[in-house]
Write a protein that holds these residues in place. Structure first.
Motif, PDB file in Angstrom:
ATOM      1  N   GLN A 128       0.845  -1.177   0.000  1.00 22.97           N
ATOM      2  CA  GLN A 128       0.000   0.000   0.000  1.00 22.97           C
ATOM      3  C   GLN A 128       0.886   1.234   0.000  1.00 22.97           C
ATOM      4  O   GLN A 128       1.961   1.240   0.591  1.00 22.97           O
ATOM      5  CB  GLN A 128      -0.912   0.030   1.238  1.00 22.97           C
ATOM      6  CG  GLN A 128      -1.970  -1.054   1.241  1.00 22.97           C
ATOM      7  CD  GLN A 128      -2.917  -0.923   2.420  1.00 22.97           C
ATOM      8  OE1 GLN A 128      -2.963  -1.789   3.296  1.00 22.97           O
ATOM      9  NE2 GLN A 128      -3.693   0.145   2.431  1.00 22.97           N
ATOM     10  N   ARG A 156     -10.893  -0.266  -9.274  1.00 25.82           N
ATOM     11  CA  ARG A 156      -9.888  -1.309  -9.429  1.00 25.82           C
ATOM     12  C   ARG A 156      -9.685  -1.582 -10.909  1.00 25.82           C
ATOM     13  O   ARG A 156     -10.647  -1.697 -11.660  1.00 25.82           O
ATOM     14  CB  ARG A 156     -10.302  -2.599  -8.722  1.00 25.82           C
ATOM     15  CG  ARG A 156      -9.191  -3.641  -8.727  1.00 25.82           C
ATOM     16  CD  ARG A 156      -9.571  -4.883  -8.008  1.00 25.82           C
ATOM     17  NE  ARG A 156      -8.427  -5.797  -7.935  1.00 25.82           N
ATOM     18  CZ  ARG A 156      -8.541  -7.076  -7.633  1.00 25.82           C
ATOM     19  NH1 ARG A 156      -9.726  -7.610  -7.353  1.00 25.82           N
ATOM     20  NH2 ARG A 156      -7.464  -7.846  -7.597  1.00 25.82           N
ATOM     21  N   ARG A 174     -11.239   0.330   7.105  1.00 25.60           N
ATOM     22  CA  ARG A 174     -10.745   1.481   7.850  1.00 25.60           C
ATOM     23  C   ARG A 174     -10.633   1.062   9.308  1.00 25.60           C
ATOM     24  O   ARG A 174     -11.524   0.384   9.836  1.00 25.60           O
ATOM     25  CB  ARG A 174     -11.714   2.662   7.706  1.00 25.60           C
ATOM     26  CG  ARG A 174     -11.340   3.886   8.499  1.00 25.60           C
ATOM     27  CD  ARG A 174     -12.205   5.080   8.126  1.00 25.60           C
ATOM     28  NE  ARG A 174     -13.579   4.960   8.563  1.00 25.60           N
ATOM     29  CZ  ARG A 174     -14.490   5.904   8.343  1.00 25.60           C
ATOM     30  NH1 ARG A 174     -14.169   7.004   7.684  1.00 25.60           N
ATOM     31  NH2 ARG A 174     -15.726   5.739   8.774  1.00 25.60           N
ATOM     32  N   LEU A 186      -8.371   4.028  -3.512  1.00 25.43           N
ATOM     33  CA  LEU A 186      -9.450   4.538  -2.677  1.00 25.43           C
ATOM     34  C   LEU A 186      -9.278   6.046  -2.621  1.00 25.43           C
ATOM     35  O   LEU A 186      -8.207   6.533  -2.233  1.00 25.43           O
ATOM     36  CB  LEU A 186      -9.377   3.944  -1.274  1.00 25.43           C
ATOM     37  CG  LEU A 186     -10.394   4.455  -0.248  1.00 25.43           C
ATOM     38  CD1 LEU A 186     -11.802   3.982  -0.603  1.00 25.43           C
ATOM     39  CD2 LEU A 186     -10.031   3.972   1.155  1.00 25.43           C
ATOM     40  N   ALA A 237     -13.961   4.147  -4.812  1.00 22.06           N
ATOM     41  CA  ALA A 237     -12.848   3.242  -5.062  1.00 22.06           C
ATOM     42  C   ALA A 237     -12.975   2.667  -6.460  1.00 22.06           C
ATOM     43  O   ALA A 237     -14.072   2.497  -6.983  1.00 22.06           O
ATOM     44  CB  ALA A 237     -12.808   2.120  -4.025  1.00 22.06           C
ATOM     45  N   TYR A 248      -6.013   3.022   6.827  1.00 12.15           N
ATOM     46  CA  TYR A 248      -6.796   2.378   5.771  1.00 12.15           C
ATOM     47  C   TYR A 248      -6.039   1.133   5.323  1.00 12.15           C
ATOM     48  O   TYR A 248      -4.895   1.207   4.875  1.00 12.15           O
ATOM     49  CB  TYR A 248      -7.043   3.353   4.617  1.00 12.15           C
ATOM     50  CG  TYR A 248      -8.014   4.427   5.016  1.00 12.15           C
ATOM     51  CD1 TYR A 248      -7.587   5.550   5.743  1.00 12.15           C
ATOM     52  CD2 TYR A 248      -9.377   4.314   4.732  1.00 12.15           C
ATOM     53  CE1 TYR A 248      -8.484   6.517   6.159  1.00 12.15           C
ATOM     54  CE2 TYR A 248     -10.278   5.282   5.141  1.00 12.15           C
ATOM     55  CZ  TYR A 248      -9.826   6.379   5.863  1.00 12.15           C
ATOM     56  OH  TYR A 248     -10.719   7.339   6.281  1.00 12.15           O
ATOM     57  N   TYR A 252     -10.282  -6.139  -0.787  1.00 10.27           N
ATOM     58  CA  TYR A 252     -11.113  -5.491   0.235  1.00 10.27           C
ATOM     59  C   TYR A 252     -10.418  -4.234   0.744  1.00 10.27           C
ATOM     60  O   TYR A 252      -9.196  -4.205   0.892  1.00 10.27           O
ATOM     61  CB  TYR A 252     -11.316  -6.420   1.442  1.00 10.27           C
ATOM     62  CG  TYR A 252     -11.939  -7.764   1.147  1.00 10.27           C
ATOM     63  CD1 TYR A 252     -11.178  -8.807   0.624  1.00 10.27           C
ATOM     64  CD2 TYR A 252     -13.285  -8.003   1.417  1.00 10.27           C
ATOM     65  CE1 TYR A 252     -11.735 -10.045   0.367  1.00 10.27           C
ATOM     66  CE2 TYR A 252     -13.852  -9.245   1.176  1.00 10.27           C
ATOM     67  CZ  TYR A 252     -13.075 -10.261   0.650  1.00 10.27           C
ATOM     68  OH  TYR A 252     -13.636 -11.492   0.405  1.00 10.27           O
ATOM     69  N   TRP A 253     -11.205  -3.223   1.059  1.00  7.75           N
ATOM     70  CA  TRP A 253     -10.714  -2.043   1.765  1.00  7.75           C
ATOM     71  C   TRP A 253     -11.406  -1.964   3.127  1.00  7.75           C
ATOM     72  O   TRP A 253     -12.626  -2.189   3.232  1.00  7.75           O
ATOM     73  CB  TRP A 253     -11.023  -0.757   1.001  1.00  7.75           C
ATOM     74  CG  TRP A 253     -10.109  -0.459  -0.147  1.00  7.75           C
ATOM     75  CD1 TRP A 253     -10.339  -0.688  -1.478  1.00  7.75           C
ATOM     76  CD2 TRP A 253      -8.828   0.173  -0.082  1.00  7.75           C
ATOM     77  NE1 TRP A 253      -9.280  -0.252  -2.242  1.00  7.75           N
ATOM     78  CE2 TRP A 253      -8.331   0.288  -1.404  1.00  7.75           C
ATOM     79  CE3 TRP A 253      -8.040   0.665   0.969  1.00  7.75           C
ATOM     80  CZ2 TRP A 253      -7.100   0.859  -1.701  1.00  7.75           C
ATOM     81  CZ3 TRP A 253      -6.813   1.233   0.665  1.00  7.75           C
ATOM     82  CH2 TRP A 253      -6.346   1.335  -0.652  1.00  7.75           C
ATOM     83  N   CYS A 274      -3.504   0.497  -3.483  1.00  3.09           N
ATOM     84  CA  CYS A 274      -3.287  -0.865  -3.000  1.00  3.09           C
ATOM     85  C   CYS A 274      -2.864  -1.745  -4.174  1.00  3.09           C
ATOM     86  O   CYS A 274      -3.531  -1.772  -5.209  1.00  3.09           O
ATOM     87  CB  CYS A 274      -4.571  -1.427  -2.384  1.00  3.09           C
ATOM     88  SG  CYS A 274      -4.506  -3.195  -1.987  1.00  3.09           S
ATOM     89  N   SER A 288      -5.806  -1.149  -6.929  1.00  2.00           N
ATOM     90  CA  SER A 288      -7.028  -0.459  -6.548  1.00  2.00           C
ATOM     91  C   SER A 288      -6.658   0.876  -5.908  1.00  2.00           C
ATOM     92  O   SER A 288      -5.618   0.992  -5.254  1.00  2.00           O
ATOM     93  CB  SER A 288      -7.831  -1.296  -5.558  1.00  2.00           C
ATOM     94  OG  SER A 288      -8.966  -0.583  -5.083  1.00  2.00           O
ATOM     95  N   CYS A 344      -5.868  -2.536   3.172  1.00  2.00           N
ATOM     96  CA  CYS A 344      -6.302  -3.253   1.984  1.00  2.00           C
ATOM     97  C   CYS A 344      -5.953  -4.727   2.180  1.00  2.00           C
ATOM     98  O   CYS A 344      -4.923  -5.051   2.797  1.00  2.00           O
ATOM     99  CB  CYS A 344      -5.582  -2.682   0.764  1.00  2.00           C
ATOM    100  SG  CYS A 344      -5.819  -3.599  -0.756  1.00  2.00           S
TER     101      CYS A 344
END
Lengths: 111, 115
Positions: free
Chosen positions: B6, B69, B36, B77, B67, B90, B33-34, B23, B75, B92
């Protein structure tokens, strides 16, 4: 609303003792996973248990799942100082792709 | 690559500015997946990608968050008009199979601080 809730929030034990952490959730799930997080290594996957399984073992880890009670437990046997970390359960809701993490249990293993 | 990466690792921005977080998943992983994570708390799901489509965006907190990809690769965000409550790490994660049939491998995270 948050799905996974870990209990206890914090746990302090002596090296060599067993540590048990519990996770409760609210809705039907596809599977439940346990993760460990410490400052040195970030989040690391420990074990996955599917909704049709009741118990799984991996090394010193034992996970149980009771879907009727919507709960899971993680047992770490013969704990080591290196096990000091936060432990999270994560559930994937049935019919969804969303993973819900709990707030975690902070485990401290004293040497 | 060997793991999920990241960038940036840390980002400090002023309130109202836009930020973009990146990411790079493990090569060949179809699911991304993201999340927080606020200080001392668990992970909050934001969005899930299977390939370059997002079947579940329900976790995005507001329309300031988006977001994208590219294929089964990088990807990003994006957070527009950042607010102080956006301050968090954040994270990923990628997985070789979607729908939670495989373990998620997490990146080191981007620590975002909004002043």
């Amino acid at each position: 609303s948050q799905q996974g809730e870990e209990d206890p929030q914090a746990l302090s034990i002596q090296e060599g003792e067993n540590a048990t952490m519990n996770c409760s959730y609210k809705t039907s799930i596809n599977n439940l996973q346990w993760y460990r997080q410490n400052s040195g290594r970030g989040l690391v996957h420990l074990i996955l248990i599917r909704s049709n399984e009741r118990e799984k073992h991996s090394g010193r880890l034992r996970v149980t799942l009771d879907t009727s009670k919507k709960s899971s437990s993680l047992l770490i046997t013969a704990s080591r100082a290196a096990d000091t970390a936060s432990y999270f359960c994560a559930t994937e809701g049935a019919g969804t792709y969303k993973y819900i993490f709990g707030t975690g249990t902070r485990l401290k293993v004293l040497a | 690559g060997a793991g999920v990466s990241q960038s940036p690792s840390n980002k400090v921005t002023e309130k109202g500015k836009d930020v973009e977080l990146r990411c790079d998943p493990i090569s060949g992983h179809t699911a991304l997946y993201w999340y927080r994570q606020r200080l001392g708390q668990g992970l909050e799901f934001l969005i899930y990608f299977q390939g370059n489509s997002a079947p579940d965006k329900s976790g995005l907190p507001s329309d300031r968050f988006s977001a994208e990809r590219t294929g089964e690769s990088v990807s990003t965000l994006t957070i527009q008009r950042t607010q102080q409550e956006d301050s968090a790490v954040y994270l990923c994660a990628s997985s070789s199979s979607g729908g939670g049939r495989g373990e998620q491998f997490f990146g080191p995270g981007t620590r975002l601080t909004v002043l």
